[in-house]
Motif scaffolding. Structure first.
Motif, PDB file in Angstrom:
ATOM      1  N   HIS A 322     -11.542  -2.732   3.654  1.00  0.00           N
ATOM      2  CA  HIS A 322     -11.107  -1.457   4.220  1.00  0.00           C
ATOM      3  C   HIS A 322     -11.432  -0.319   3.248  1.00  0.00           C
ATOM      4  CE1 HIS A 322      -9.019  -3.305   7.596  1.00  0.00           C
ATOM      5  NE2 HIS A 322      -8.428  -4.146   6.763  1.00  0.00           N
ATOM      6  N   ARG A 323     -11.887   0.800   3.790  1.00  0.00           N
ATOM      7  CA  ARG A 323     -12.252   1.953   2.954  1.00  0.00           C
ATOM      8  C   ARG A 323     -11.614   3.230   3.510  1.00  0.00           C
ATOM      9  NH1 ARG A 323     -13.098  -1.626   0.234  1.00  0.00           N
ATOM     10  NH2 ARG A 323     -15.031  -2.347  -0.737  1.00  0.00           N
ATOM     11  N   PRO A 324     -10.292   3.345   3.393  1.00  0.00           N
ATOM     12  CA  PRO A 324      -9.633   4.573   3.883  1.00  0.00           C
ATOM     13  C   PRO A 324     -10.016   5.786   3.038  1.00  0.00           C
ATOM     14  CG  PRO A 324      -8.067   2.763   3.564  1.00  0.00           C
ATOM     15  CD  PRO A 324      -9.339   2.371   2.883  1.00  0.00           C
ATOM     16  N   ASP A 325      -9.628   6.942   3.510  1.00  0.00           N
ATOM     17  CA  ASP A 325      -9.872   8.199   2.791  1.00  0.00           C
ATOM     18  C   ASP A 325      -9.150   8.174   1.436  1.00  0.00           C
ATOM     19  OD1 ASP A 325     -10.593  11.152   2.701  1.00  0.00           O
ATOM     20  OD2 ASP A 325      -8.404  11.220   2.482  1.00  0.00           O
ATOM     21  N   PRO A 326      -9.850   8.454   0.327  1.00  0.00           N
ATOM     22  CA  PRO A 326      -9.221   8.396  -1.006  1.00  0.00           C
ATOM     23  C   PRO A 326      -7.986   9.277  -1.146  1.00  0.00           C
ATOM     24  CG  PRO A 326     -11.614   8.525  -1.200  1.00  0.00           C
ATOM     25  CD  PRO A 326     -11.288   8.745   0.249  1.00  0.00           C
ATOM     26  N   THR A 327      -7.994  10.425  -0.492  1.00  0.00           N
ATOM     27  CA  THR A 327      -6.813  11.290  -0.580  1.00  0.00           C
ATOM     28  C   THR A 327      -5.611  10.633   0.091  1.00  0.00           C
ATOM     29  OG1 THR A 327      -8.211  13.279  -0.582  1.00  0.00           O
ATOM     30  CG2 THR A 327      -5.888  13.563  -0.008  1.00  0.00           C
ATOM     31  N   ALA A 328      -5.842  10.019   1.254  1.00  0.00           N
ATOM     32  CA  ALA A 328      -4.759   9.320   1.948  1.00  0.00           C
ATOM     33  C   ALA A 328      -4.250   8.148   1.110  1.00  0.00           C
ATOM     34  CB  ALA A 328      -5.252   8.836   3.316  1.00  0.00           C
ATOM     35  N   ILE A 329      -5.175   7.448   0.449  1.00  0.00           N
ATOM     36  CA  ILE A 329      -4.772   6.319  -0.397  1.00  0.00           C
ATOM     37  C   ILE A 329      -3.864   6.811  -1.522  1.00  0.00           C
ATOM     38  CG2 ILE A 329      -5.589   4.583  -2.031  1.00  0.00           C
ATOM     39  CD1 ILE A 329      -8.125   4.338  -0.346  1.00  0.00           C
ATOM     40  N   ALA A 330      -4.239   7.893  -2.179  1.00  0.00           N
ATOM     41  CA  ALA A 330      -3.448   8.413  -3.303  1.00  0.00           C
ATOM     42  C   ALA A 330      -2.061   8.838  -2.842  1.00  0.00           C
ATOM     43  CB  ALA A 330      -4.183   9.575  -3.953  1.00  0.00           C
ATOM     44  N   ARG A 331      -1.984   9.499  -1.708  1.00  0.00           N
ATOM     45  CA  ARG A 331      -0.675   9.912  -1.196  1.00  0.00           C
ATOM     46  C   ARG A 331       0.153   8.680  -0.788  1.00  0.00           C
ATOM     47  NH1 ARG A 331      -2.836  14.995   2.544  1.00  0.00           N
ATOM     48  NH2 ARG A 331      -3.189  16.442   0.792  1.00  0.00           N
ATOM     49  N   GLY A 332      -0.516   7.711  -0.164  1.00  0.00           N
ATOM     50  CA  GLY A 332       0.185   6.503   0.229  1.00  0.00           C
ATOM     51  C   GLY A 332       0.680   5.698  -0.960  1.00  0.00           C
ATOM     52  N   GLN A 333      -0.091   5.675  -2.043  1.00  0.00           N
ATOM     53  CA  GLN A 333       0.336   4.945  -3.227  1.00  0.00           C
ATOM     54  C   GLN A 333       1.600   5.574  -3.821  1.00  0.00           C
ATOM     55  OE1 GLN A 333      -2.604   4.555  -6.325  1.00  0.00           O
ATOM     56  NE2 GLN A 333      -1.355   3.098  -7.479  1.00  0.00           N
ATOM     57  N   ALA A 334       1.679   6.882  -3.813  1.00  0.00           N
ATOM     58  CA  ALA A 334       2.875   7.549  -4.343  1.00  0.00           C
ATOM     59  C   ALA A 334       4.110   7.162  -3.524  1.00  0.00           C
ATOM     60  CB  ALA A 334       2.671   9.061  -4.335  1.00  0.00           C
ATOM     61  N   ILE A 335       3.945   7.082  -2.200  1.00  0.00           N
ATOM     62  CA  ILE A 335       5.066   6.677  -1.337  1.00  0.00           C
ATOM     63  C   ILE A 335       5.428   5.216  -1.606  1.00  0.00           C
ATOM     64  CG2 ILE A 335       5.769   6.310   1.069  1.00  0.00           C
ATOM     65  CD1 ILE A 335       3.800   8.628   1.777  1.00  0.00           C
ATOM     66  N   TYR A 336       4.430   4.382  -1.695  1.00  0.00           N
ATOM     67  CA  TYR A 336       4.661   2.953  -1.937  1.00  0.00           C
ATOM     68  C   TYR A 336       5.375   2.732  -3.270  1.00  0.00           C
ATOM     69  CZ  TYR A 336       3.650  -2.013  -2.648  1.00  0.00           C
ATOM     70  OH  TYR A 336       3.766  -3.364  -2.889  1.00  0.00           O
ATOM     71  N   MET A 337       4.934   3.385  -4.322  1.00  0.00           N
ATOM     72  CA  MET A 337       5.530   3.182  -5.641  1.00  0.00           C
ATOM     73  C   MET A 337       7.001   3.603  -5.652  1.00  0.00           C
ATOM     74  SD  MET A 337       3.153   1.731  -7.331  1.00  0.00           S
ATOM     75  CE  MET A 337       3.862   1.738  -8.983  1.00  0.00           C
ATOM     76  N   ALA A 491       5.169  10.715  10.649  1.00  0.00           N
ATOM     77  CA  ALA A 491       3.885  10.140  11.042  1.00  0.00           C
ATOM     78  C   ALA A 491       2.827  10.284   9.949  1.00  0.00           C
ATOM     79  CB  ALA A 491       3.405  10.803  12.333  1.00  0.00           C
ATOM     80  N   SER A 492       2.800  11.429   9.263  1.00  0.00           N
ATOM     81  CA  SER A 492       1.796  11.658   8.222  1.00  0.00           C
ATOM     82  C   SER A 492       1.999  10.698   7.048  1.00  0.00           C
ATOM     83  CB  SER A 492       1.862  13.105   7.748  1.00  0.00           C
ATOM     84  OG  SER A 492       0.967  13.320   6.682  1.00  0.00           O
ATOM     85  N   ASP A 493       3.252  10.588   6.564  1.00  0.00           N
ATOM     86  CA  ASP A 493       3.529   9.695   5.446  1.00  0.00           C
ATOM     87  C   ASP A 493       3.263   8.235   5.817  1.00  0.00           C
ATOM     88  OD1 ASP A 493       4.220  11.796   3.858  1.00  0.00           O
ATOM     89  OD2 ASP A 493       6.394  11.502   4.001  1.00  0.00           O
ATOM     90  N   ARG A 494       3.576   7.882   7.061  1.00  0.00           N
ATOM     91  CA  ARG A 494       3.338   6.518   7.506  1.00  0.00           C
ATOM     92  C   ARG A 494       1.828   6.206   7.496  1.00  0.00           C
ATOM     93  NH1 ARG A 494       6.674   6.561  11.630  1.00  0.00           N
ATOM     94  NH2 ARG A 494       5.106   7.183  13.146  1.00  0.00           N
ATOM     95  N   ASP A 495       1.029   7.164   7.933  1.00  0.00           N
ATOM     96  CA  ASP A 495      -0.422   6.962   7.920  1.00  0.00           C
ATOM     97  C   ASP A 495      -0.953   6.833   6.501  1.00  0.00           C
ATOM     98  OD1 ASP A 495      -0.496   7.046  10.663  1.00  0.00           O
ATOM     99  OD2 ASP A 495      -1.177   9.146  10.788  1.00  0.00           O
ATOM    100  N   HIS A 496      -0.403   7.613   5.590  1.00  0.00           N
ATOM    101  CA  HIS A 496      -0.842   7.541   4.195  1.00  0.00           C
ATOM    102  C   HIS A 496      -0.440   6.191   3.576  1.00  0.00           C
ATOM    103  CE1 HIS A 496      -0.719  12.228   4.100  1.00  0.00           C
ATOM    104  NE2 HIS A 496      -1.868  11.771   4.573  1.00  0.00           N
ATOM    105  N   LEU A 497       0.767   5.750   3.868  1.00  0.00           N
ATOM    106  CA  LEU A 497       1.211   4.458   3.348  1.00  0.00           C
ATOM    107  C   LEU A 497       0.323   3.328   3.884  1.00  0.00           C
ATOM    108  CD1 LEU A 497       3.151   2.663   1.775  1.00  0.00           C
ATOM    109  CD2 LEU A 497       4.730   2.769   3.717  1.00  0.00           C
ATOM    110  N   LEU A 498      -0.019   3.401   5.160  1.00  0.00           N
ATOM    111  CA  LEU A 498      -0.911   2.397   5.739  1.00  0.00           C
ATOM    112  C   LEU A 498      -2.262   2.408   5.035  1.00  0.00           C
ATOM    113  CD1 LEU A 498      -1.700   0.306   7.888  1.00  0.00           C
ATOM    114  CD2 LEU A 498      -2.277   2.209   9.417  1.00  0.00           C
ATOM    115  N   ALA A 499      -2.783   3.592   4.753  1.00  0.00           N
ATOM    116  CA  ALA A 499      -4.082   3.687   4.068  1.00  0.00           C
ATOM    117  C   ALA A 499      -4.041   2.955   2.730  1.00  0.00           C
ATOM    118  CB  ALA A 499      -4.452   5.148   3.874  1.00  0.00           C
ATOM    119  N   TYR A 500      -2.968   3.105   1.989  1.00  0.00           N
ATOM    120  CA  TYR A 500      -2.842   2.404   0.700  1.00  0.00           C
ATOM    121  C   TYR A 500      -2.713   0.895   0.900  1.00  0.00           C
ATOM    122  CZ  TYR A 500      -0.914   0.979  -3.809  1.00  0.00           C
ATOM    123  OH  TYR A 500      -0.685   0.340  -5.003  1.00  0.00           O
ATOM    124  N   LEU A 501      -1.902   0.491   1.881  1.00  0.00           N
ATOM    125  CA  LEU A 501      -1.721  -0.948   2.125  1.00  0.00           C
ATOM    126  C   LEU A 501      -3.032  -1.626   2.527  1.00  0.00           C
ATOM    127  CD1 LEU A 501       1.669  -0.925   4.075  1.00  0.00           C
ATOM    128  CD2 LEU A 501       1.285  -1.718   1.730  1.00  0.00           C
TER     129      LEU A 501
END
Length: 504
Positions: A322-337, A491-501
């Protein structure tokens, strides 16, 4: 009168001394019988186990000792599709049940080991049967086979049912079996025919009938396990401890759950293992799993299992495609952590980090809220029998098993290959897991190994209850409730978290 010929003279001499010639014929018969007996004994005492130099080949094809206690003759394994074509579909082989084949050894599926006993080549399960799966990035792609991944398309319940149904089928009698073996090119010679008729066939039939008598009452009380799932401990109860399945409490009789992945086992030492965290010893967990595959304390090959364990210690999962948008990944990682890493560890740029104060620890059922059936199937009474009876008096005796009150917080390495999600495989995708339980799919087709590029996991369209391979969350043990972490995000945070996962 002409002189008698040499033949006539010999016949006349034999008529004069009939007893002498009778004794000679008897001696010749005895000698021939002795030769046959010696050849038969040599066949019966023969023993051999294939050796594989490569670690992955040993994992996929090597024996762990299950053949001598639970296996069937290899020639019978090959004959079954000939005898029961209606059960093997268009493939005509064991891929009908979801077994995978490797071009390095195409004659037997991955996860089927070989061992010779009393001169007969036997086959049965090893670790890879439950822990090797496949994926495709697109529908037309050739499947990629991954060692250590859950056997996501294996229908072990259907295969078990087929074997038990065959036990008392007339086609499993010696005559039809030998005909089917001959059709496969396994034509027996006179000595082998004798051995198989008086020893191999009766033992095979009696063993299968005995297992059917013990397992069928259990399977009759359960929903179908379905693809990629197994009841871990209830078959163990009736086969290892000779418990009567009809006596099991209603609360414990359903325990089907997903095959887990077994990547990177070394960092898991000391964590609470199995779905319910009932053991913190990798060695005991491995040995218990081998018992589930069919070994017994008398037949288990400890050296083989230890070799597999050493290899799995640092076996990494393949990297996520999977290759999500890097910005979404970074935001999702912050939520995940902030919300998830404490329980599950986290993925960095190149590897998985096994850190978190609650990582590998049991979360109480009252807190996590997922389906209780798998937890309830592992009873305190069963736990006590494990500790007191299995490998008793040896260095392999179980000491670390315990009854818990919930499910373990597992690391998420190789997450992209581990769908469906939750311990019972009741949620098809990562996107669905981030929705409240009442918004998760109530049914989905659990059959595809094509990666869902948008939602994570595998493609899993809706289906009708009762349809082949339709996972129905309303059935006992199949609830998709619980694990509501992340479901209240916008919805936005959920999408970002999914991108990181998706990067795990």
């Amino acid at each position: 009168m002409s002189a008698p010929t040499a033949v006539e003279a010999e016949l006349a001499r034999r008529r004069q001394h009939p007893l002498r010639w009778l004794l000679r014929l008897l001696g010749l018969a005895l000698l021939l019988g002795l030769v046959v007996l010696v050849l038969a004994v040599l066949r019966l005492i023969g023993a051999a186990t294939p050796h594989y130099d490569a670690e992955d080949a040993h994992f996929r094809f090597g024996s762990i000792g299950a053949e001598t206690s639970s296996g069937i003759p290899e020639r019978v394994w090959h004959a079954l599709p000939v005898l029961f074509p209606e059960d093997f579909g268009e493939s005509g082989d064991y891929s009908q049940f979801g077994f995978l084949y490797d071009t390095a050894r195409p004659e037997l599926p991955i996860g089927i080991g070989q061992r010779q006993r009393l001169g007969v080549d036997l086959v049965w399960f090893n670790c890879a049967v439950c822990h090797t799966g496949s994926y495709r990035l697109a529908e037309d792609d050739v499947p990629v086979i991954v060692s250590g991944m859950p056997a996501n398309r294996l229908d072990l319940g259907a295969f078990t049912g087929f074997i038990l149904d065959a036990a008392d089928d007339p086609r499993l009698a010696p005559g039809p079996l030998m005909d089917a073996m001959a059709e496969n090119g396994d034509r027996l010679g006179p000595i082998d025919r004798l051995i198989w008729r008086v020893a191999v066939f009766p033992q095979l039939r009696e063993g299968l009938i005995d297992q059917a008598a013990r397992l069928e009452p259990l399977l009759a009380r359960q929903p179908d396990w379905g693809l990629g799932r197994v009841d871990t401990f209830n078959p163990y109860k009736v086969l290892a401890f000779d418990m009567d399945a009809r006596d099991l409490d209603e609360a414990e009789v359903v325990g089907a759950s997903d095959f887990p992945s077994i990547f990177l086992q070394g960092p898991r030492e000391g964590m609470e293992l199995h779905w319910d965290g009932n053991n913190s010893s990798l060695a005991e967990r491995n040995l218990s799993a081998a018992l589930g595959a069919g070994v017994t304390p008398d037949t288990v090959d400890h050296r083989s299992i230890e070799r597999i364990a050493a290899w799995l210690s640092d076996l990494p999962p393949p990297p996520s495609p999977h290759r999500p948008d890097p910005t979404a990944i970074a935001r999702g990682q912050a939520i995940y952590m902030r919300f998830c890493a404490d329980c599950h560890g986290y993925q960095d740029a190149s590897s998985y980090v096994f850190e978190g104060s609650q990582l590998g620890r049991v979360a109480p059922l009252t807190e996590i809220g997922t389906d209780p059936a798998r937890l309830d199937s592992y009873t305190l009474a069963f736990n006590q029998r494990q500790l007191t009876e299995l490998f008793a008096g040896t260095r392999y005796a179980f000491r670390a098993f315990r009854k818990t009150d919930g499910y373990a917080n597992a690391p998420l390495d190789g997450l992209w290959l581990r769908a469906p999600y939750l311990h019972n495989g009741s949620v098809p995708t990562l996107a669905a897991l981030l929705r409240p339980p009442d918004e998760r799919p109530p049914t989905f087709l659990r059959q595809s190994n094509v990666i869902d590029a948008d939602n994570g996991g595998f493609v899993a369209p809706p289906c009708m209850p009762g349809q082949s391979h339709c996972f129905d969350t309303s059935l006992p043990g199949n609830s998709n409730s619980g694990h509501v972490y992340g479901t209240s995000l916008n919805a936005s945070d959920r999408d970002h978290l999914l991108a990181y996962l998706l990067t795990f």
